[in-house]
Design a protein around this motif. Sequence first.
Motif, PDB file in Angstrom:
ATOM      1  N   GLU A  55       0.878  -1.180   0.000  1.00 49.99           N
ATOM      2  CA  GLU A  55       0.000   0.000   0.000  1.00 49.99           C
ATOM      3  C   GLU A  55       0.910   1.223   0.000  1.00 49.99           C
ATOM      4  O   GLU A  55       1.697   1.423   0.922  1.00 49.99           O
ATOM      5  CB  GLU A  55      -0.910  -0.013   1.228  1.00 49.99           C
ATOM      6  CG  GLU A  55      -2.142   0.883   1.098  1.00 49.99           C
ATOM      7  CD  GLU A  55      -1.826   2.352   1.316  1.00 49.99           C
ATOM      8  OE1 GLU A  55      -2.226   3.170   0.476  1.00 49.99           O
ATOM      9  OE2 GLU A  55      -1.162   2.658   2.317  1.00 49.99           O
ATOM     10  N   TYR A  56       0.822   2.044  -1.057  1.00 50.66           N
ATOM     11  CA  TYR A  56       1.792   3.124  -1.263  1.00 50.66           C
ATOM     12  C   TYR A  56       1.814   4.135  -0.121  1.00 50.66           C
ATOM     13  O   TYR A  56       2.872   4.577   0.329  1.00 50.66           O
ATOM     14  CB  TYR A  56       1.482   3.847  -2.575  1.00 50.66           C
ATOM     15  CG  TYR A  56       1.912   3.101  -3.821  1.00 50.66           C
ATOM     16  CD1 TYR A  56       3.236   3.068  -4.226  1.00 50.66           C
ATOM     17  CD2 TYR A  56       0.971   2.429  -4.597  1.00 50.66           C
ATOM     18  CE1 TYR A  56       3.623   2.377  -5.376  1.00 50.66           C
ATOM     19  CE2 TYR A  56       1.343   1.740  -5.745  1.00 50.66           C
ATOM     20  CZ  TYR A  56       2.674   1.722  -6.127  1.00 50.66           C
ATOM     21  OH  TYR A  56       3.057   1.033  -7.248  1.00 50.66           O
ATOM     22  N   GLY A  57       0.638   4.546   0.356  1.00 45.54           N
ATOM     23  CA  GLY A  57       0.584   5.623   1.344  1.00 45.54           C
ATOM     24  C   GLY A  57       1.246   5.271   2.657  1.00 45.54           C
ATOM     25  O   GLY A  57       2.105   5.996   3.165  1.00 45.54           O
ATOM     26  N   SER A  58       0.861   4.144   3.249  1.00 48.61           N
ATOM     27  CA  SER A  58       1.389   3.735   4.556  1.00 48.61           C
ATOM     28  C   SER A  58       2.617   2.866   4.445  1.00 48.61           C
ATOM     29  O   SER A  58       3.237   2.547   5.469  1.00 48.61           O
ATOM     30  CB  SER A  58       0.301   2.974   5.329  1.00 48.61           C
ATOM     31  OG  SER A  58      -0.041   1.767   4.653  1.00 48.61           O
ATOM     32  N   GLN A  59       2.968   2.437   3.227  1.00 50.13           N
ATOM     33  CA  GLN A  59       4.080   1.513   2.997  1.00 50.13           C
ATOM     34  C   GLN A  59       3.863   0.184   3.716  1.00 50.13           C
ATOM     35  O   GLN A  59       4.814  -0.536   4.018  1.00 50.13           O
ATOM     36  CB  GLN A  59       5.406   2.139   3.439  1.00 50.13           C
ATOM     37  CG  GLN A  59       5.830   3.346   2.606  1.00 50.13           C
ATOM     38  CD  GLN A  59       6.113   2.974   1.147  1.00 50.13           C
ATOM     39  OE1 GLN A  59       6.962   2.152   0.863  1.00 50.13           O
ATOM     40  NE2 GLN A  59       5.370   3.583   0.224  1.00 50.13           N
ATOM     41  N   GLN A  60       2.607  -0.130   3.977  1.00 52.79           N
ATOM     42  CA  GLN A  60       2.276  -1.412   4.592  1.00 52.79           C
ATOM     43  C   GLN A  60       2.392  -2.519   3.551  1.00 52.79           C
ATOM     44  O   GLN A  60       1.943  -2.377   2.420  1.00 52.79           O
ATOM     45  CB  GLN A  60       0.849  -1.358   5.157  1.00 52.79           C
ATOM     46  CG  GLN A  60       0.295  -2.686   5.625  1.00 52.79           C
ATOM     47  CD  GLN A  60       0.894  -3.134   6.940  1.00 52.79           C
ATOM     48  OE1 GLN A  60       1.660  -2.379   7.545  1.00 52.79           O
ATOM     49  NE2 GLN A  60       0.574  -4.322   7.376  1.00 52.79           N
TER      50      GLN A  60
END
Length: 271
Positions: A95-100
């Motif tokens: 997931e790009y935003g949280s880098q999860q």
Amino acid sequence: MAGLEVLFASAAPAMSCAQDALVCFLHWEVVTHGYYGLGAGDQPGPSDKKSELLPAGWSNNKDLYVLRYESKDGSRKLLVKAVPVENSMIINVLEYGSQQVTDLTLNLDDFISAEDLGDFHRTYKNSEELRSRIISGIITPLHEQWDKASESSTHREFPPATAREVDPLRIPPHHPHTSRQPPWSDPLGPFAVGGEDLDPFGFQRGGMIVDPLRSGFPRALIDPSSGLPNRLPPGAVPPGARFDPFGPIGTSPSGPNPDHLPPPGFDDMYL
């Protein structure tokens, strides 16, 4: 599983192996959870478009499947990579935003019938278990992490602190935790300040003289003559009157004690 059969039919011309069928099922599960497919590959391309169908070229590389997704509200973007390893498929989602990052490993033989890829109703085995594995291993962890990040980014707004509030050298005011009122009262008016200093009997308020008789602490009897070379005559200081001690309290005046002197004419009586 409404929609999966339609998706399978649209992707059937590019489907030639068991991992293709598994990627088709994975794509359908991601789309049903609020995402659009954008395109194939790591980087955006001119042919990218939001669609519920698999993008063009999605199965060109049988060794590495790379698909990109965006949530329908535009707040999240996913990068999905699937790598076949013998009879298994390793799925990795970023997931790009949280880098999860989440990952999941599936056994192809448990869920795909490679001999029946031409028949949708016989291609997938244990469909409910496959769906449950994808949701618990990929979708749910991503959404939980997203919800935590959203909560931590939400904070209360406070007005900016003044220079007085942020001064590191300023001693904070002391506020005792008590409801008891102080034993003194405010003066009745501005002209009453200092009035007690002028009243030897202490009937007014507002004085600044330190009165040891009214200190509020246990005390011994004070000799008004302390600090004087001779004792004061009887009655010089009315009982209970306010006064400043003439000298250190507890010192005795020098010279004879007038209370012990013989009365006048005593010597003449014996001459």
